[in-house]
Design a protein around this motif. Structure first.
Motif, PDB file in Angstrom:
ATOM      1  N   GLN A  76      58.105   1.062  61.866  1.00  0.00           N
ATOM      2  CA  GLN A  76      58.955   1.237  60.683  1.00  0.00           C
ATOM      3  C   GLN A  76      60.161   0.300  60.743  1.00  0.00           C
ATOM      4  O   GLN A  76      60.550  -0.286  59.727  1.00  0.00           O
ATOM      5  N   ILE A 132      63.953   0.084  51.435  1.00  0.00           N
ATOM      6  CA  ILE A 132      63.181   1.270  51.829  1.00  0.00           C
ATOM      7  C   ILE A 132      62.042   1.510  50.837  1.00  0.00           C
ATOM      8  O   ILE A 132      60.911   1.813  51.230  1.00  0.00           O
ATOM      9  N   LYS A 133      62.331   1.364  49.541  1.00  0.00           N
ATOM     10  CA  LYS A 133      61.290   1.531  48.521  1.00  0.00           C
ATOM     11  C   LYS A 133      60.204   0.468  48.685  1.00  0.00           C
ATOM     12  O   LYS A 133      59.006   0.756  48.495  1.00  0.00           O
ATOM     13  N   HIS A 145      59.341  -1.012  51.521  1.00  0.00           N
ATOM     14  CA  HIS A 145      58.561  -0.620  52.705  1.00  0.00           C
ATOM     15  C   HIS A 145      57.541   0.452  52.333  1.00  0.00           C
ATOM     16  O   HIS A 145      56.355   0.346  52.676  1.00  0.00           O
ATOM     17  N   ASN A 146      58.011   1.494  51.639  1.00  0.00           N
ATOM     18  CA  ASN A 146      57.108   2.584  51.256  1.00  0.00           C
ATOM     19  C   ASN A 146      56.010   2.102  50.320  1.00  0.00           C
ATOM     20  O   ASN A 146      54.855   2.553  50.404  1.00  0.00           O
ATOM     21  N   VAL A 154      53.355   0.457  52.406  1.00  0.00           N
ATOM     22  CA  VAL A 154      52.537   1.447  53.118  1.00  0.00           C
ATOM     23  C   VAL A 154      51.483   2.021  52.171  1.00  0.00           C
ATOM     24  O   VAL A 154      50.302   2.140  52.525  1.00  0.00           O
ATOM     25  N   ASN A 155      51.910   2.372  50.960  1.00  0.00           N
ATOM     26  CA  ASN A 155      50.979   2.913  49.964  1.00  0.00           C
ATOM     27  C   ASN A 155      49.931   1.883  49.553  1.00  0.00           C
ATOM     28  O   ASN A 155      48.747   2.208  49.398  1.00  0.00           O
ATOM     29  N   GLN A 169      51.667   9.580  56.055  1.00  0.00           N
ATOM     30  CA  GLN A 169      53.004  10.054  55.681  1.00  0.00           C
ATOM     31  C   GLN A 169      54.049   9.745  56.752  1.00  0.00           C
ATOM     32  O   GLN A 169      55.228   9.580  56.456  1.00  0.00           O
ATOM     33  N   GLN A 216      54.385   7.078  58.342  1.00  0.00           N
ATOM     34  CA  GLN A 216      54.853   5.698  58.249  1.00  0.00           C
ATOM     35  C   GLN A 216      55.862   5.501  57.116  1.00  0.00           C
ATOM     36  O   GLN A 216      56.539   4.467  57.052  1.00  0.00           O
ATOM     37  N   LEU A 217      55.979   6.479  56.219  1.00  0.00           N
ATOM     38  CA  LEU A 217      56.935   6.389  55.119  1.00  0.00           C
ATOM     39  C   LEU A 217      58.348   6.662  55.614  1.00  0.00           C
ATOM     40  O   LEU A 217      58.550   7.424  56.565  1.00  0.00           O
ATOM     41  N   ILE A 218      59.335   6.039  54.988  1.00  0.00           N
ATOM     42  CA  ILE A 218      60.740   6.276  55.302  1.00  0.00           C
ATOM     43  C   ILE A 218      61.340   7.109  54.168  1.00  0.00           C
ATOM     44  O   ILE A 218      61.441   6.621  53.039  1.00  0.00           O
TER      45      ILE A 218
END
Length: 362
Positions: free
Chosen positions: A152, A276-277, A279-280, A283-284, A296, A298-300
């Motif tokens: 992360q 952060i958005k 990064h998320n 991941v998605n 989940q 791996q999400l911040i």
């Protein structure tokens, strides 16, 4: 002649006293107590050019001739109030105003309450007013539980702009507080980049601290030194600043900030949240591309990751890689083992590994 001692008078006397460590009261103490005892401007402006700036300790000392143009209507709740007449109802009114009108978190409100409590105690003990001060109970604050995994942290660094990325990298590798990272000076660093010595005057606990530079940190310092040399070739006047993590020219709007450090409170602003958005989102996207459910872990969580998370992360990484509490205290400059332990979070995998050490023993 009235014997009335206002909250303002008590607060000003309290602020004039040095801390137990012989230092001046910090900016937070001054701003938060001022908010309580007088009506404060939100913006001040130049009477000639009408240029306006947000009101604060820096702006009012830098622009003493500027005049208020907008006021903080929530401030001045204890203006002209006798300190001995402050009740628990008044304390709750302050908390309500901070929570509802200013939208502050419980933790921020508790900061205001700590300074209010300190002034009330000072008036009782040092000014010998001998009155029954209201009991101040802190609002509940959820302990920070979020810790960045190495994956992360790497992803967040890739999503941030170069300056914030370097700040996060330095904080995660050294475990130092935001102000000591953001406002780090070259004068603290040995010429061979092998040590960083933070003066006692810059440390929260009043003790100087020396950081032994590891190769990753040294590479980061070499990068910042290269940036500094390039900037000095173009802007010789930058020599007077001497900060490590400085802003580079990014267009006309940024020119007046060239060579200056970022304001600590600006680090986790809009750009931080966007990273952060991003990064998320990655991941998605990767989960969808591979046809797998989103991991989940791996999400911040937005709002859970602040700059101080890097200090918690540093302590946890150290513990998970074999360092004991005494070692972590030493390298992170914690004063007590209890304080240090609060920064160390249990790693699920390590927890299972430890639990399995006696597997099959019977």
């Amino acid at each position: 002649m009235s014997d009335k001692i206002t909250f303002k008078k008590a607060a000003e006397e309290y602020l004039a006293e040095e801390t137990k460590m012989g230092k001046e009261k910090n900016e937070n103490a001054i701003q938060q107590l001022e908010w309580m005892y007088k009506k404060r401007p939100t913006f001040i402006a130049c009477p000639v050019t009408s240029r306006r700036v947000r009101y604060g300790l820096v702006s009012r000392s830098k622009h003493p001739d500027y005049v208020p143009i907008a006021w903080d209507e929530t401030s001045g709740i204890f203006e002209g109030v006798d300190i001995t007449e402050i009740t628990k109802k008044d304390v709750k009114a302050v908390q309500k105003r901070l929570l509802n009108s200013r939208g502050l978190s419980n933790g921020c409100v508790n900061s205001y309450m700590s300074y209010l409590r300190a002034v009330l105690n000072y008036a009782n003990d040092e000014m010998e007013l001998r009155f029954r001060a209201p009991k101040i109970v802190n609002l509940p604050v959820e302990e920070r539980k979020f810790i960045l995994t190495p994956q992360q942290a790497k992803s967040l660094i890739r999503c941030l702009d170069p300056l914030r990325a370097d700040l996060v990298r330095m904080a995660s590798l050294t475990g130092q507080r935001k102000s000591n990272i953001v406002l780090m000076k070259w004068s603290w660093i040995k010429s061979d980049l092998s040590e960083i010595s933070i003066p006692a005057s810059e440390m929260k606990n009043g003790d100087g601290h020396t950081i032994s530079v590891v190769p990753e940190v040294q590479a980061l310092l070499e990068k910042r030194l290269s940036i500094r040399k390039k900037l000095l070739e173009q802007y010789s006047w930058l020599e007077v600043w001497g900060y490590v993590f400085v802003q580079e020219p990014l267009g006309l709007a940024n020119r007046r900030h060239i060579g200056q450090p970022m304001q600590p409170r600006s680090v986790t602003g809009i750009s931080w949240k966007k990273a952060i958005k991003l990064h998320n989102g990655r991941v998605n996207y990767l989960a969808g591309k591979k046809g797998r459910p989103v991991d989940q872990e791996q999400l911040i969580p937005l709002g859970a990751c602040v700059f101080h998370t890097c200090r918690h992360t540093f302590a946890t990484w150290q513990k998970n890689n074999g360092s004991d509490i005494d070692d972590i205290m030493m390298v992170g400059n914690w004063k007590s083992a209890d304080a240090c332990r609060r920064y160390v979070k249990q790693d699920g995998k390590r927890f299972k590994s430890v639990a399995s050490r006696i597997e099959g023993i019977l």
